[in-house]
Design a protein around this motif. Structure first.
Motif, PDB file in Angstrom:
ATOM      1  N   GLN A 222       0.839  -1.167   0.000  1.00 41.16           N
ATOM      2  CA  GLN A 222       0.000   0.000   0.000  1.00 41.16           C
ATOM      3  C   GLN A 222       0.888   1.235   0.000  1.00 41.16           C
ATOM      4  O   GLN A 222       1.888   1.277   0.674  1.00 41.16           O
ATOM      5  CB  GLN A 222      -0.868   0.019   1.254  1.00 41.16           C
ATOM      6  N   GLU A 223       0.485   2.224  -0.694  1.00 40.74           N
ATOM      7  CA  GLU A 223       1.202   3.490  -0.691  1.00 40.74           C
ATOM      8  C   GLU A 223       0.194   4.575  -0.364  1.00 40.74           C
ATOM      9  O   GLU A 223      -0.328   5.249  -1.229  1.00 40.74           O
ATOM     10  CB  GLU A 223       1.865   3.750  -2.059  1.00 40.74           C
ATOM     11  N   GLN A 224      -0.113   4.752   0.909  1.00 40.05           N
ATOM     12  CA  GLN A 224      -1.153   5.685   1.317  1.00 40.05           C
ATOM     13  C   GLN A 224      -0.586   6.947   1.922  1.00 40.05           C
ATOM     14  O   GLN A 224      -1.226   7.608   2.709  1.00 40.05           O
ATOM     15  CB  GLN A 224      -2.094   5.024   2.324  1.00 40.05           C
TER      16      GLN A 224
ATOM     17  N   ALA B 241       0.646   1.623   5.561  1.00 42.08           N
ATOM     18  CA  ALA B 241       1.452   1.498   4.344  1.00 42.08           C
ATOM     19  C   ALA B 241       2.459   0.384   4.575  1.00 42.08           C
ATOM     20  O   ALA B 241       2.824   0.097   5.714  1.00 42.08           O
ATOM     21  CB  ALA B 241       2.172   2.804   4.037  1.00 42.08           C
TER      22      ALA B 241
END
Length: 150
Positions: free
Chosen positions: A83-85, A130
């Motif tokens: 995840q790249e939040q 993330a």
């Protein structure tokens, strides 16, 4: 803040990591809910490193701050997994990173309900803010960030 722990090369490493993570959570006065997530994800990352990665393995715990890099230092290449939040550089996240000597990338997969394992990266994906992988000379680091404030 940055803590590092060289891990035993056997399954006692998860217990070793939980001890340090518990002390860290107490020192940071994290809520019980956040503590449970930190202990669970730390145990999963460490167990995966020992079972699938190879020695030597190392656990790093840090709090990214504004203006600091979110990746582990080194010359590695960030992989497009996870995840790249957001960068988590505001001090409201705790970063766990576990390094091992393998360059094999983790896989998030649905585990067979009857299986006794295979859920580690699924849990990391579901419970972290993330996560990702950094491949570097001599192995890789799998990291995740856990939100520490509501």
């Amino acid at each position: 803040m940055r803590l590092q722990l060289q891990l035993n090369g056997d399954l006692s490493a998860a217990r070793q990591a939980r001890h340090l993570l518990h002390r860290c959570c107490e020192q940071l006065q994290l809520s019980e809910q956040v503590r449970q997530v930190v202990l669970l994800l730390g145990s999963e990352l460490v167990t995966n490193a020992i079972v699938h990665g190879g020695a030597p393995a190392r656990l790093s715990i840090s709090i990214p701050h504004a203006g600091s890099a979110t990746e582990d230092p080194g010359t590695g290449q960030e992989q497009g997994t996870g995840q790249e939040q957001g960068p988590g550089q505001d001090g409201t996240r705790l970063r766990l990173a576990v390094s091992d000597s393998s360059t094999a990338l983790p896989v998030v997969r649905a585990a067979d309900p009857a299986a006794s394992g295979g859920r580690g990266m699924h849990l990391v994906h579901a419970l972290s803010a993330a996560w990702g992988v950094r491949v570097h000379p001599g192995g890789k680091s799998i990291w995740c960030e856990i939100t520490t404030a509501p």
